[in-house]
Enzyme design. Structure first.
Site, PDB file in Angstrom:
ATOM      1  N   LYS A   1      -1.378   1.551   4.894  1.00 19.82           N
ATOM      2  CA  LYS A   1      -2.393   1.554   3.815  1.00 19.82           C
ATOM      3  C   LYS A   1      -3.337   2.746   3.971  1.00 19.82           C
ATOM      4  O   LYS A   1      -3.816   3.297   2.987  1.00 19.82           O
ATOM      5  CB  LYS A   1      -3.209   0.255   3.830  1.00 19.82           C
ATOM      6  CG  LYS A   1      -2.380  -0.977   3.541  1.00 19.82           C
ATOM      7  CD  LYS A   1      -2.461  -1.442   2.123  1.00 19.82           C
ATOM      8  CE  LYS A   1      -1.205  -2.206   1.803  1.00 19.82           C
ATOM      9  NZ  LYS A   1      -1.234  -3.140   0.744  1.00 19.82           N
TER      10      LYS A   1
ATOM     11  N   LYS B   1      10.561  -2.204   1.521  1.00 22.66           N
ATOM     12  CA  LYS B   1      10.350  -3.539   0.938  1.00 22.66           C
ATOM     13  C   LYS B   1       9.860  -3.434  -0.516  1.00 22.66           C
ATOM     14  O   LYS B   1       9.182  -2.467  -0.876  1.00 22.66           O
ATOM     15  CB  LYS B   1       9.378  -4.368   1.785  1.00 22.66           C
ATOM     16  CG  LYS B   1       7.933  -3.952   1.702  1.00 22.66           C
ATOM     17  CD  LYS B   1       7.022  -5.066   2.230  1.00 22.66           C
ATOM     18  CE  LYS B   1       5.593  -4.761   1.818  1.00 22.66           C
ATOM     19  NZ  LYS B   1       4.697  -5.875   1.803  1.00 22.66           N
TER      20      LYS B   1
ATOM     21  N   LYS C   1       4.284  -4.141  -4.716  1.00 22.09           N
ATOM     22  CA  LYS C   1       3.542  -3.911  -5.959  1.00 22.09           C
ATOM     23  C   LYS C   1       2.819  -2.571  -5.929  1.00 22.09           C
ATOM     24  O   LYS C   1       2.392  -2.074  -6.953  1.00 22.09           O
ATOM     25  CB  LYS C   1       2.566  -5.041  -6.208  1.00 22.09           C
ATOM     26  CG  LYS C   1       1.524  -5.180  -5.121  1.00 22.09           C
ATOM     27  CD  LYS C   1       0.798  -6.495  -5.266  1.00 22.09           C
ATOM     28  CE  LYS C   1       0.120  -6.862  -3.969  1.00 22.09           C
ATOM     29  NZ  LYS C   1       0.147  -8.260  -3.665  1.00 22.09           N
TER      30      LYS C   1
HETATM   31  P1  ATP Z   1       1.805  -4.442  -0.977  1.00 19.36           P
HETATM   32  O1  ATP Z   1       3.259  -4.309  -1.158  1.00 19.36           O
HETATM   33  O2  ATP Z   1       0.996  -3.775  -2.009  1.00 19.36           O
HETATM   34  O3  ATP Z   1       1.380  -4.145   0.423  1.00 19.36           O
HETATM   35  P2  ATP Z   1       2.455  -7.118  -0.960  1.00 19.36           P
HETATM   36  O4  ATP Z   1       3.410  -7.146  -2.073  1.00 19.36           O
HETATM   37  O5  ATP Z   1       2.942  -7.060   0.452  1.00 19.36           O
HETATM   38  O6  ATP Z   1       1.472  -5.938  -1.180  1.00 19.36           O
HETATM   39  P3  ATP Z   1       0.667  -9.209  -0.182  1.00 19.36           P
HETATM   40  O7  ATP Z   1      -0.397  -9.867  -0.950  1.00 19.36           O
HETATM   41  O8  ATP Z   1       0.260  -8.333   0.934  1.00 19.36           O
HETATM   42  O9  ATP Z   1       1.528  -8.372  -1.167  1.00 19.36           O
HETATM   43  O10 ATP Z   1       1.704 -10.269   0.348  1.00 19.36           O
HETATM   44  C1  ATP Z   1       1.773 -11.587  -0.056  1.00 19.36           C
HETATM   45  C2  ATP Z   1       2.896 -12.324   0.659  1.00 19.36           C
HETATM   46  O11 ATP Z   1       4.148 -11.872   0.177  1.00 19.36           O
HETATM   47  C3  ATP Z   1       2.939 -12.115   2.180  1.00 19.36           C
HETATM   48  O12 ATP Z   1       3.256 -13.331   2.813  1.00 19.36           O
HETATM   49  C4  ATP Z   1       4.043 -11.129   2.369  1.00 19.36           C
HETATM   50  O13 ATP Z   1       4.660 -11.249   3.626  1.00 19.36           O
HETATM   51  C5  ATP Z   1       4.985 -11.491   1.241  1.00 19.36           C
HETATM   52  N1  ATP Z   1       5.754 -10.333   0.807  1.00 19.36           N
HETATM   53  C6  ATP Z   1       5.276  -9.188   0.291  1.00 19.36           C
HETATM   54  N2  ATP Z   1       6.270  -8.351  -0.016  1.00 19.36           N
HETATM   55  C7  ATP Z   1       7.423  -8.988   0.307  1.00 19.36           C
HETATM   56  C8  ATP Z   1       8.798  -8.650   0.220  1.00 19.36           C
HETATM   57  N3  ATP Z   1       9.197  -7.488  -0.278  1.00 19.36           N
HETATM   58  N4  ATP Z   1       9.709  -9.545   0.623  1.00 19.36           N
HETATM   59  C9  ATP Z   1       9.322 -10.734   1.115  1.00 19.36           C
HETATM   60  N5  ATP Z   1       8.044 -11.130   1.229  1.00 19.36           N
HETATM   61  C10 ATP Z   1       7.096 -10.272   0.834  1.00 19.36           C
END
Ligand code: ATP
Ligand code: LTN
Length: 325
Positions: A111, A193, A196
């Site tokens: 980040k 991964k 968003k």
């Molecule tokens: P960013 O990608 O912007 O860092 P994020 O999509 O990871 O954000 P968070 O709010 O940080 O969103 O995550 C919410 C939940 O979703 C967490 O438990 C995280 O582990 C899970 N998560 C996020 N991205 C993935 C993914 N690609 N696959 C599986 N689980 C995910």
């Protein structure tokens, strides 16, 4: 009953990775554990938020929990910012968290690179606030995606250190990571991964994407060389799509492979697009009928209960530290 705690930041876009990696697993835990699910709005502030949309995003996040089947009769749902003990405990844990430990957090490093202009103290201390979330409720299990495991390990380190310094106070939590779905990869790049924060909207399927738009994203998703529908390390893109197909449809990957034996990528993608569209329309139908006023009432009720538990813990923490006379 063992305690489960988890939370998601109310940022505007939630994608199927968030659902498959996190929320989907929560639903199954509600009958077996004493579950608490938080909308972690203070965490969302570590990256600049917009006052015009922040409140709506918080409400939308809670509505998403409800639409997927988090049941307020079984689980406690609340907003992090309405329970002051979270920030209070964060300060106390800040005094035992080491800078070197926080510097090692890969999410911070990522980040900080993404938001070079705003590497703030909140972003750096993010895992300490997360540790407070978890430790206030005597949490045993924390269901999250794989990317959060490092933060839970840090939470254990802080809990152990506090217990050693001041006496037994915190329960040591464990991460609960599902084998499948813990890391859904980007549709445009199977080596990263689904996220968003990706600048390319083709990277993810948002939960509120129009099903027709989502279908197009699937049809455009990158694939591997070859043409056979078979998962494996040499086919990361296809394997990711098969995992999504399997988790959303409830079918085994082996059965999906059989179904598409002799067919090509286009047929498989068409099938997957149908599965994804069906999933999105089902979710959106439920999401759209939940009233804002009901969400507010549910959160208020959850906040009352969360405050009771968290305040009790804070009294214990303060006594142990000697912040009493
Ligand atoms: P960013 O990608 O912007 O860092 P994020 O999509 O990871 O954000 P968070 O709010 O940080 O969103 O995550 C919410 C939940 O979703 C967490 O438990 C995280 O582990 C899970 N998560 C996020 N991205 C993935 C993914 N690609 N696959 C599986 N689980 C995910
Ligand atoms: N950092 C987590 C969100 C989060 C969380 C928590 C998850 C904040 N506090 C407590 C589990 C338990 C993330 O998913 N990005």
């Amino acid at each position: 009953m063992k305690r489960v705690f988890s939370g998601i930041q109310p940022t505007n876009i939630l994608h199927i990775g968030n659902y498959l990696g996190a929320i989907k697993n929560w639903i199954e835990l509600q009958d077996k554990y004493s579950c608490i699910f938080s909308v972690v709005d203070l965490h969302a502030m570590t990256v600049k938020t917009d006052p015009k949309t922040f409140g709506d995003n918080i409400l939308m996040m809670a509505k998403t929990y409800l639409a997927f089947g988090i049941d307020p009769k079984k689980s406690l749902i609340f907003r992090q910012s309405e329970v002051p003990a979270h920030t209070e405990l964060t300060w106390i844990l800040n005094t035992i968290a080491k800078i070197s430990e926080l510097e090692r957090m890969t999410q911070f490093k990522d980040k900080a690179k993404q938001h070079k202009e705003n590497v703030n103290m909140g972003l750096f201390g993010y895992p300490v606030l997360m540790a407070s979330d978890i430790l206030l409720y005597d949490t045993n299990l924390v269901p999250v995606g794989e990317d959060q495991v490092q933060h839970i390990e840090l939470t254990r380190t802080l809990a152990e250190r506090f217990n050693r310094l001041y006496g037994e106070t915190f329960v040591l939590p464990e991460p609960m990571v599902k084998k499948h779905g813990a890391r859904i990869m980007g549709l445009d790049d199977p080596s990263k991964k689904m996220s968003k924060s990706s600048p390319n909207a083709g990277n993810y399927i948002a939960l509120l994407d129009d099903p027709a738009v989502a279908s197009k994203k699937i049809m455009r998703a990158v694939t591997d060389s070859g043409s056979e529908i078979k998962s494996g390390a040499n086919k990361p893109a296809l394997t990711n799509l098969l995992v999504i197909y399997s988790l959303l449809s409830g079918k085994d990957i082996k059965d999906i492979e059989k179904e598409y034996a002799g067919k090509g990528y286009a047929d498989f993608k068409k099938g997957l697009a149908e599965v994804v569209s069906g999933f999105l329309s089902g979710f959106q139908k439920k999401f759209n009928v939940i009233k804002d006023s009901d969400v507010r009432d549910i959160l208020a009720d959850g906040e009352k209960k969360a405050n009771e538990i968290a305040e009790r813990k804070m009294r214990d923490v303060k006594t142990k530290i000697g912040l009493t006379f």
